[in-house]
Design a protein around this motif. Structure first.
Motif, PDB file in Angstrom:
ATOM      1  N   ASN A 221      -0.733  -5.741  -1.022  1.00  0.00           N
ATOM      2  CA  ASN A 221       0.670  -6.100  -0.848  1.00  0.00           C
ATOM      3  C   ASN A 221       0.820  -7.583  -0.511  1.00  0.00           C
ATOM      4  O   ASN A 221      -0.147  -8.237  -0.100  1.00  0.00           O
ATOM      5  CB  ASN A 221       1.293  -5.237   0.261  1.00  0.00           C
ATOM      6  N   PRO A 222       2.027  -8.128  -0.671  1.00  0.00           N
ATOM      7  CA  PRO A 222       2.249  -9.548  -0.353  1.00  0.00           C
ATOM      8  C   PRO A 222       1.846  -9.939   1.066  1.00  0.00           C
ATOM      9  O   PRO A 222       1.443 -11.083   1.302  1.00  0.00           O
ATOM     10  CB  PRO A 222       3.765  -9.712  -0.565  1.00  0.00           C
TER      11      PRO A 222
ATOM     12  N   MET B  89      -3.887  -3.617   2.177  1.00  0.00           N
ATOM     13  CA  MET B  89      -4.181  -2.784   1.014  1.00  0.00           C
ATOM     14  C   MET B  89      -3.376  -1.484   1.066  1.00  0.00           C
ATOM     15  O   MET B  89      -3.027  -0.994   2.141  1.00  0.00           O
ATOM     16  CB  MET B  89      -5.673  -2.443   0.962  1.00  0.00           C
ATOM     17  N   ASP B  90      -3.130  -0.933  -0.125  1.00  0.00           N
ATOM     18  CA  ASP B  90      -2.442   0.352  -0.222  1.00  0.00           C
ATOM     19  C   ASP B  90      -2.839   0.999  -1.537  1.00  0.00           C
ATOM     20  O   ASP B  90      -3.445   0.359  -2.407  1.00  0.00           O
ATOM     21  CB  ASP B  90      -0.928   0.159  -0.139  1.00  0.00           C
ATOM     22  N   GLY B  91      -2.511   2.284  -1.698  1.00  0.00           N
ATOM     23  CA  GLY B  91      -2.867   2.987  -2.916  1.00  0.00           C
ATOM     24  C   GLY B  91      -2.169   4.327  -3.035  1.00  0.00           C
ATOM     25  O   GLY B  91      -1.397   4.734  -2.148  1.00  0.00           O
ATOM     26  N   LEU B  92      -2.437   5.008  -4.140  1.00  0.00           N
ATOM     27  CA  LEU B  92      -1.860   6.324  -4.417  1.00  0.00           C
ATOM     28  C   LEU B  92      -2.986   7.306  -4.682  1.00  0.00           C
ATOM     29  O   LEU B  92      -4.059   6.927  -5.159  1.00  0.00           O
ATOM     30  CB  LEU B  92      -0.940   6.271  -5.646  1.00  0.00           C
TER      31      LEU B  92
ATOM     32  N   GLY C 158       4.923   3.005  -9.348  1.00  0.00           N
ATOM     33  CA  GLY C 158       6.337   2.732  -9.555  1.00  0.00           C
ATOM     34  C   GLY C 158       6.777   1.510  -8.770  1.00  0.00           C
ATOM     35  O   GLY C 158       5.958   0.770  -8.212  1.00  0.00           O
ATOM     36  N   LYS C 159       8.078   1.312  -8.691  1.00  0.00           N
ATOM     37  CA  LYS C 159       8.615   0.162  -7.975  1.00  0.00           C
ATOM     38  C   LYS C 159       8.819   0.496  -6.498  1.00  0.00           C
ATOM     39  O   LYS C 159       9.221   1.611  -6.153  1.00  0.00           O
ATOM     40  CB  LYS C 159       9.945  -0.273  -8.590  1.00  0.00           C
ATOM     41  N   LEU C 160       8.541  -0.471  -5.635  1.00  0.00           N
ATOM     42  CA  LEU C 160       8.735  -0.284  -4.198  1.00  0.00           C
ATOM     43  C   LEU C 160      10.221  -0.100  -3.895  1.00  0.00           C
ATOM     44  O   LEU C 160      11.067  -0.859  -4.377  1.00  0.00           O
ATOM     45  CB  LEU C 160       8.198  -1.504  -3.443  1.00  0.00           C
ATOM     46  N   VAL C 161      10.541   0.927  -3.097  1.00  0.00           N
ATOM     47  CA  VAL C 161      11.927   1.178  -2.688  1.00  0.00           C
ATOM     48  C   VAL C 161      12.037   0.754  -1.224  1.00  0.00           C
ATOM     49  O   VAL C 161      11.759   1.541  -0.314  1.00  0.00           O
ATOM     50  CB  VAL C 161      12.310   2.659  -2.874  1.00  0.00           C
ATOM     51  N   GLU C 162      12.415  -0.481  -1.005  1.00  0.00           N
ATOM     52  CA  GLU C 162      12.405  -1.044   0.350  1.00  0.00           C
ATOM     53  C   GLU C 162      13.461  -0.424   1.253  1.00  0.00           C
ATOM     54  O   GLU C 162      13.332  -0.460   2.478  1.00  0.00           O
ATOM     55  CB  GLU C 162      12.583  -2.560   0.279  1.00  0.00           C
TER      56      GLU C 162
END
Length: 431
Positions: A177-178, A182-185, A230-234
């Motif tokens: 991430n910016p 780290m992150d993942g699915l 997908g797109k991040l839903v902030e």
């Protein structure tokens, strides 16, 4: 008639503190072969005597598999993100005294608190009806609850294994991430849908989202196991609400908060409604024999007095063997009251109280399975698109997971009552 807050439910502020319950869709109060240990149709999350939550701590960038293994074997919880054969990011987790962690998955190993297996639609969930290859992860997800009020519950994809590790291999969807973390699915993902307006009579279905390993919210991937996220839903979070649905690609769970359960009908309420219906002595309009819903303990056995219904019109009869229109459609019958042709099935009372959005009388049946519940509960579930397989969505009966059909997915039942105390529609009119 009822005060849902009385009888079986203790006030939410009394000990022991209950965070909420997970209820598996497709089961009518219990597993077909009975609830056993950690495998059951309903799992209550209580405040643990000692906190077992964890939170991110040290981050290591490793260049050799041996070094990665050395960190993973330290006895601490960790998440490993394999970026390439020569680079792995390992995030160590440390104890969090303010949270309790509960893990859900297919594995029967000790780290899993709630064992979930694939749900087979149509109440065929028996030992004989085995899934050839499960799509549910062995360590599917974890729910982390704040130990202090308001006891917020959050969901994260993936669970820690017996070595206290979560491992995302080279082929798993993952990224930095910016902010640098780290992150993942997971392979088939953990999907969540929060109903708009809570889990009430006025609730509307929300939008299905995917939850990441670190708890961020994303729009759905193009396919369930696609590499591209997908797109991040902030604007949305991983906080569970009363009525939130969690899909594990093979089983869907309903989250009920302690406060939500406090205002929900109980098994005693449903049993009292069953007895009230039977006390009104509804009759078969043709055979004139008295009909009666079987006891909750015998909800899978068709009995002689069991009500049957024509699901195209809603007229309720006793069992009979006439009205067949063709041998090809053995379940298609012509209603002797109105000549409407459609499925003719036994009616089953919906016994899982957690699926009810109100305490109204059971006046509607799902089509084509014949499970009966209150009008608002039937209409609520009739409009909820539930994930099916890896691509499709469709509405399903919460009591047996059968895909719903028909114009409304449910039908208002028309009983002929012997007693004028019955609060149901009788031949098109209200008594």
């Amino acid at each position: 008639m009822f005060s849902p807050g009385q009888e079986e439910h203790c006030a939410p502020n009394k000990e022991p503190v209950k965070y909420g319950e997970l209820v598996v869709l497709g089961y009518n109060g219990a597993l077909p072969n009975g609830d056993r240990g950690r495998r059951k149709s309903r799992f209550a999350l209580y405040k643990r005597p000692k906190a077992n939550g964890v939170k991110p701590s040290t981050v290591h960038v490793i260049s050799t598999p041996q070094a990665s293994k050395a960190i993973s074997c330290k006895g601490q919880h960790s998440i490993s993100y394999t970026l390439s054969r020569n680079q792995t990011v390992v995030v160590e987790y440390t104890h969090d005294k303010d949270t309790d962690m509960f893990q859900v998955g297919r594995s029967t190993e000790s780290p899993i608190d709630f064992v979930v297996t694939d749900t087979i639609s149509g109440s065929q969930n028996t030992d004989e009806a085995q899934i050839t290859q499960s799509t549910i992860s062995r360590f599917a997800c974890r729910i982390v609850c704040d130990r202090n009020e308001p006891y917020t519950a959050r969901i994260f994809a993936a669970g820690f294994d017996s070595s206290k590790n979560i491992f995302l291999g080279e082929k798993a969807a993952k990224w930095k991430n910016p902010d640098g973390h780290m992150d993942g699915l997971t392979t088939n993902g953990v999907l969540v849908m929060h109903p708009r307006g809570g889990f009430t009579e006025e609730s509307q279905p929300g939008v299905w989202r995917e939850i990441s390993v670190c708890g961020d919210v994303y729009t759905l991937r193009e396919t369930r196991s696609a590499q591209q996220r997908g797109k991040l839903v902030e604007s949305e979070t991983n906080v569970l609400q009363d009525g939130s649905l969690i899909d594990l690609c093979g089983a869907t769970l309903l989250w009920r908060t302690a406060d939500g359960l406090f205002h929900t009908p109980t098994q005693k309420h449903i049993e009292a409604l069953r007895q009230e219906i039977n006390a009104a002595r509804p009759q078969c309009p043709v055979g004139l024999n008295t009909l009666a819903f079987p006891s909750i303990n015998r909800k899978e056995v068709v009995e002689e007095k069991q009500p049957w219904a024509y699901l195209s019109c809603g007229h309720v009869h006793g069992y009979h063997n006439w009205g067949h229109r063709s041998d090809a459609e053995a379940n298609e019958r012509e209603c002797p009251m109105c000549r409407t042709v459609g499925p003719y099935v036994p009616l089953w009372l919906g016994c899982e109280a957690g699926f009810y959005v109100d305490a109204g009388p059971p006046t509607h049946a799902f089509t084509p399975c014949g499970h009966v519940c209150s009008e608002k509960s039937a209409k609520y579930w009739s409009q909820i698109p539930l994930p099916h397989g890896t691509h499709a969505f469709h509405a399903a009966c919460p009591f047996c997971a059968t895909q719903l059909v028909g114009e409304q997915n449910c039908i208002k039942l028309i009983f002929q009552a012997y007693s004028q105390n019955l609060r149901w529609q009788v031949c098109g009119c209200w008594w």
